[in-house]
Structure formats: C-alpha cells, structure tokens
Design a protein around this motif. Sequence first.
Motif, short mmCIF file in Angstrom:
data_model
loop_
_atom_site.label_atom_id
_atom_site.label_comp_id
_atom_site.label_asym_id
_atom_site.label_seq_id
_atom_site.Cartn_x
_atom_site.Cartn_y
_atom_site.Cartn_z
N ASP A 1 9.10 -35.45 -2.97
CA ASP A 1 9.12 -33.92 -2.08
C ASP A 1 8.85 -34.33 -0.55
OD1 ASP A 1 6.25 -33.77 -1.48
OD2 ASP A 1 5.91 -34.22 -3.49
N LYS A 2 9.19 -33.31 -0.07
CA LYS A 2 9.41 -33.30 1.48
C LYS A 2 7.87 -33.60 2.18
CE LYS A 2 11.07 -30.85 5.67
NZ LYS A 2 10.03 -31.41 6.64
N SER A 3 6.96 -32.90 1.93
CA SER A 3 5.69 -33.19 2.31
C SER A 3 5.19 -34.68 2.09
CB SER A 3 4.54 -32.13 1.94
OG SER A 3 4.44 -32.65 0.52
N GLN A 4 5.37 -35.08 0.88
CA GLN A 4 5.14 -36.54 0.61
C GLN A 4 5.78 -37.44 1.52
OE1 GLN A 4 5.70 -37.94 -3.41
NE2 GLN A 4 4.59 -39.69 -3.11
N ARG A 5 7.06 -37.35 1.58
CA ARG A 5 8.10 -38.32 2.40
C ARG A 5 7.62 -38.22 3.64
NH1 ARG A 5 13.47 -37.08 4.20
NH2 ARG A 5 12.61 -35.35 5.01
N ASP A 6 7.31 -37.09 4.28
CA ASP A 6 6.94 -36.99 5.55
C ASP A 6 5.78 -37.77 6.21
OD1 ASP A 6 9.14 -35.51 6.13
OD2 ASP A 6 8.31 -33.59 6.34
N LEU A 7 4.82 -37.60 5.06
CA LEU A 7 3.71 -38.38 5.15
C LEU A 7 3.90 -39.99 5.12
CD1 LEU A 7 1.05 -36.29 3.15
CD2 LEU A 7 1.04 -36.68 5.53
N MET A 8 4.73 -40.38 4.11
CA MET A 8 4.84 -41.77 4.25
C MET A 8 5.71 -42.53 5.18
SD MET A 8 3.73 -42.79 0.96
CE MET A 8 3.35 -42.20 -0.55
N VAL A 9 6.54 -41.70 5.61
CA VAL A 9 7.16 -41.97 6.93
C VAL A 9 6.26 -42.00 8.06
CG1 VAL A 9 8.84 -41.58 8.62
CG2 VAL A 9 9.47 -41.23 6.17
N LYS A 10 5.55 -41.06 8.24
CA LYS A 10 4.51 -41.00 9.30
C LYS A 10 3.34 -42.40 9.31
CE LYS A 10 1.37 -38.04 11.59
NZ LYS A 10 0.95 -36.57 11.70
N SER A 11 3.14 -42.71 8.01
CA SER A 11 2.16 -43.88 7.69
C SER A 11 2.90 -45.10 8.10
CB SER A 11 1.78 -43.79 6.31
OG SER A 11 2.69 -44.25 5.33
N GLY A 12 4.22 -45.21 8.05
CA GLY A 12 4.90 -46.57 8.28
C GLY A 12 5.22 -47.18 7.12
N THR A 13 4.92 -46.85 5.98
CA THR A 13 5.16 -47.60 4.75
C THR A 13 6.77 -47.16 4.39
OG1 THR A 13 4.42 -45.72 3.23
CG2 THR A 13 3.08 -47.80 3.97
N TYR A 14 7.29 -45.81 4.89
CA TYR A 14 8.59 -45.98 4.55
C TYR A 14 9.49 -45.40 6.03
CZ TYR A 14 7.88 -45.16 -0.43
OH TYR A 14 7.34 -45.35 -1.71
N LYS A 15 10.54 -45.53 5.75
CA LYS A 15 11.40 -45.13 7.07
C LYS A 15 12.89 -44.45 6.88
CE LYS A 15 14.00 -49.67 6.91
NZ LYS A 15 14.32 -51.09 7.54
N ASP A 16 13.55 -44.43 7.91
CA ASP A 16 14.94 -43.61 7.71
C ASP A 16 14.80 -42.54 6.60
OD1 ASP A 16 15.83 -45.81 9.33
OD2 ASP A 16 16.25 -47.19 7.51
N PRO A 17 14.21 -41.55 7.11
CA PRO A 17 14.13 -40.34 6.20
C PRO A 17 15.65 -39.63 6.29
CG PRO A 17 13.01 -39.84 8.43
CD PRO A 17 13.49 -41.34 8.44
N VAL A 18 15.97 -39.25 5.07
CA VAL A 18 17.16 -38.42 4.87
C VAL A 18 16.97 -37.27 4.05
CG1 VAL A 18 19.52 -38.66 4.16
CG2 VAL A 18 18.54 -40.70 4.96
N ASP A 19 17.80 -36.18 4.58
CA ASP A 19 17.87 -34.80 3.63
C ASP A 19 19.03 -34.69 3.31
OD1 ASP A 19 15.31 -34.66 4.69
OD2 ASP A 19 15.58 -32.75 5.98
N GLU A 20 19.25 -34.78 1.94
CA GLU A 20 20.59 -34.48 1.45
C GLU A 20 20.73 -33.05 0.74
OE1 GLU A 20 21.63 -37.62 -1.30
OE2 GLU A 20 21.68 -39.13 0.33
N LYS A 21 21.69 -32.28 0.90
CA LYS A 21 21.79 -30.93 0.41
C LYS A 21 22.72 -31.36 -1.06
CE LYS A 21 23.55 -26.42 1.20
NZ LYS A 21 22.49 -25.70 0.44
N THR A 22 22.25 -30.72 -2.08
CA THR A 22 22.87 -30.92 -3.33
C THR A 22 23.75 -29.66 -3.53
OG1 THR A 22 21.14 -29.89 -4.71
CG2 THR A 22 21.04 -32.43 -4.59
N PRO A 23 25.05 -29.81 -4.11
CA PRO A 23 26.05 -28.80 -3.92
C PRO A 23 25.75 -27.61 -5.07
CG PRO A 23 26.81 -30.59 -5.34
CD PRO A 23 25.64 -30.94 -4.50
N SER A 24 26.32 -26.35 -4.87
CA SER A 24 26.15 -25.36 -5.88
C SER A 24 26.76 -25.63 -7.18
CB SER A 24 27.03 -23.91 -5.34
OG SER A 24 26.90 -23.26 -6.43
N LYS A 25 26.04 -25.05 -8.27
CA LYS A 25 26.61 -25.26 -9.53
C LYS A 25 27.28 -24.39 -10.12
CE LYS A 25 23.12 -29.03 -10.94
NZ LYS A 25 22.50 -29.30 -9.70
#
Length: 420
Positions: A201-225
């Motif tokens: 989820d976004k908040s977890q991802r942002d925290l992980m990137v900020k901590s340095g354990t993750y990098k290269d954040p990407v937001d991908e839009k999923t198409p309509s069904k």
Amino acid sequence: MKTRFLILASLCFTMVGFAQKSEIKTAEKALKSGDAASAKTALEAVSGSISGADEKLQAQYYFTKGKAYAELAKKGDNSAFEEAAKSFQQVLDVEEKSGKEKYSEDTRQHMRALSADLVNSAVEDNGNKKFKEAAEKLYTSYKISPQDTSYLYYAASSAVNGGHYEQALTFYEELQEVGYDGSGMVYKATNVESGQVEEMDKSQRDLMVKSGTYKDPVDEKTPSKKAEIVKNMALIYTQLGKDDKALEAYSAARESNPDDVNLVLNEANLHYKLGDKEKFKELMAQAAEMAPDNADLHYNIGVINMEQGNLEEARAAYKKALEINPNYTNAQLNLSTTYVNEGNSLIDEMNGLGNSKADIARYDELKEKKDSLFLEGAGVLEEALKNNPDNQSILTQLKNIYGAMGDNENFMRIKKMIGE
C-alpha cells in the motif's frame, strides 16, 4: 379477575425475559471456553422468542450469535458464514433503530474479521475448484462490506470459472448497478537487498523508500474492467441462448473498447450462429483490418466466402492466411477445394451438350478449363506436401483430384504414399 390475568401475563413475560438472559449468558460462557457449538445450542433455545425482547437484549443476542457462528465458520462450518454475517447486521440494525450503540463498534470489527475469513476461505475453495462455494463466500463478503465492490467482481469470476453462468450474470448486473469500474492504482518499489519489485500500500511503500530499504517507487494505474464485464455478460447471454441481449451487450462493449478485436470476433460468431452471414462477413473484414497478421481471421473469411460461392474472395483470403502461416493445412485444403469446386461446376454444362460440331468444341473448351482448375488445385496440395509429406488429409484429397482427372500415374504415386 382481569387484574389477576394481567399479573399472570406480567409474570410470564418476566420469566421469558429471564430465560433469554440466562441462555445468552450460557452462550457467552461457552464462547469464552471455546465451545461455539454449545453457544449455538443455548442461543437456539430462545431464538423463537427473541423478537419480543427489548432492543438492548436483542442486540446482545445477535452479537453473541454472530460471534458463535463466526467461530463455527473458522472451524470449518462453511454454512455458518452467512448466518454470522446476518446476525452481525441485525446488531447494527437494532442499535441504529434504538439509538444506543453498545455493541456496534465491536460488531464492525468482527464483521471486518469475518470478511477476511470469508475471502481466505474463498481463495482456498477456488484453489480446490469449489467455484460455487467460493462465489457465495465472496458475495457474502461483499454484502458485509458493500464498499469493497472488488469482492463482487471476484464472486462473478469464480461463478464463471465453475460454469455457473446465471449466478455470474446476476453478479455482473449488480456490478453495473453500483457503477463498478475496477480501475485503481498499484504502488510498487524495488527491495534494495533482494532486487525484487514488490507491491504494497502507498503509505507503507513511501515509508520503506524513505527508510532506504526500498528504492525506485512506481505508481501504476490498473485499467477499467467495465469492458471486460460487458464482454463476459455477452458471452454468458450467448451461452444461455439469450441472443438479443448478447448482441446488445456486444454493442455496448465495443463502444467502451473499440480496439478489442476479440469483441468483434465474438459478435461475428454470434451473427453466424443466427444465420446472418452477411453481417458475419462484414465483421470478419473489420477484424482482419484490426489484426491483419492473424491467419485465423483470414481463413474464416475464406470459409464464409466459399460457403456463399464467392470463390475469388475465398481464394484471396486463404492465400492471405498462407502468407502469414505457410503451413496452415486447412487453408491449403480449402484453397485447393475452391479450384476443384469451380471445375466441378462445369460438369453439368459438359454433360448437357450434344454431338454437333459447336457442342463438341464447347465440350473440349470446358474440359480444358476443368482440367486446368483441377491441376491448379492439385498444385496447391503438391506444394503443401513439401513441408508436410505425411499429412493424410492432403494426400487423400490429392489422390481424389488425380482420380477425377484420370491421371493414373499420379493417382498411383499418391496412393503408394498413403500406404494403400
């Protein structure tokens, strides 16, 4: 006498109320000791009279009942899920009506937990190919959390996988009623240690990137069904024989997704089934323009043209299919057949001619043309044999052509290749 009757009635109601409270407390104690079955038995003893109890006692009863059935469901009683959900909802309804929310907050927490249990159980059912059970659990989960419309979407998918088309159709129609879109955003980042891209989820991802354990954040839009849902509805209508509704659904689906060649193909096949071969031909031509490198499309265009006697158009379509896939055996056989069919169409005229000089000249002309067409048909199959020398369908058809031509040498050659 009347006063005595009122006193007796009051005593009866008091005794009933006391019995209800006693059984509910017995159920609560049983639940605390982990005995959900005994809790269920205690609650059943007063189920017939609980509607006459005061709202506070009703809320307590339904809250306890919901917990008991949720526990039974956890222990493997799949039939208990729906009763648990229904009981928890009754708690909310009773307390909303009374304006006193003693159990409501705890009930909502239990409902969230029940929903998670339902989804987990549905995933397991799908893995075991129990698609109907999975669909029902996902639908119950959706009814618990109507804001989670994805549960309804997955319920429909499970129903489709199990071939329960009417159930799936009901779910798809409900998805349309609530305006389900299915699009969203997926949040990903690369794990620095493993190098793997992970979804969270976004908040977890942002925290992980900020901590340095993750990098290269990407937001991908999923198409309509939405287009997928309409397409599936059209396929189900076709499966159920509701052809008019299927055509309406295809029309709507193509408006939403005009570049989906499969929608065009499915609609074309439905028109073919309904006997509208001109519409089929028109749609197949559209599809061929949309996917010019699809050999099957061109082959099917050839088939419908051949059925309608449009041999030149059929040949053009088969030749296009063979340009894309030179080893397309059915296209080779059918292309050869167009020449043979045209040759055979000359035989009736040949047989109807007399013995006059003009008739004999016309006969010789028609025979030469027939033999030329048969040779062309044979040539297609001789070319096909170069890459597929053991194909029995090609060999048999080639033998028949040479037999019809009276070419005994080639007839015996092919017969030997067949092994006759």
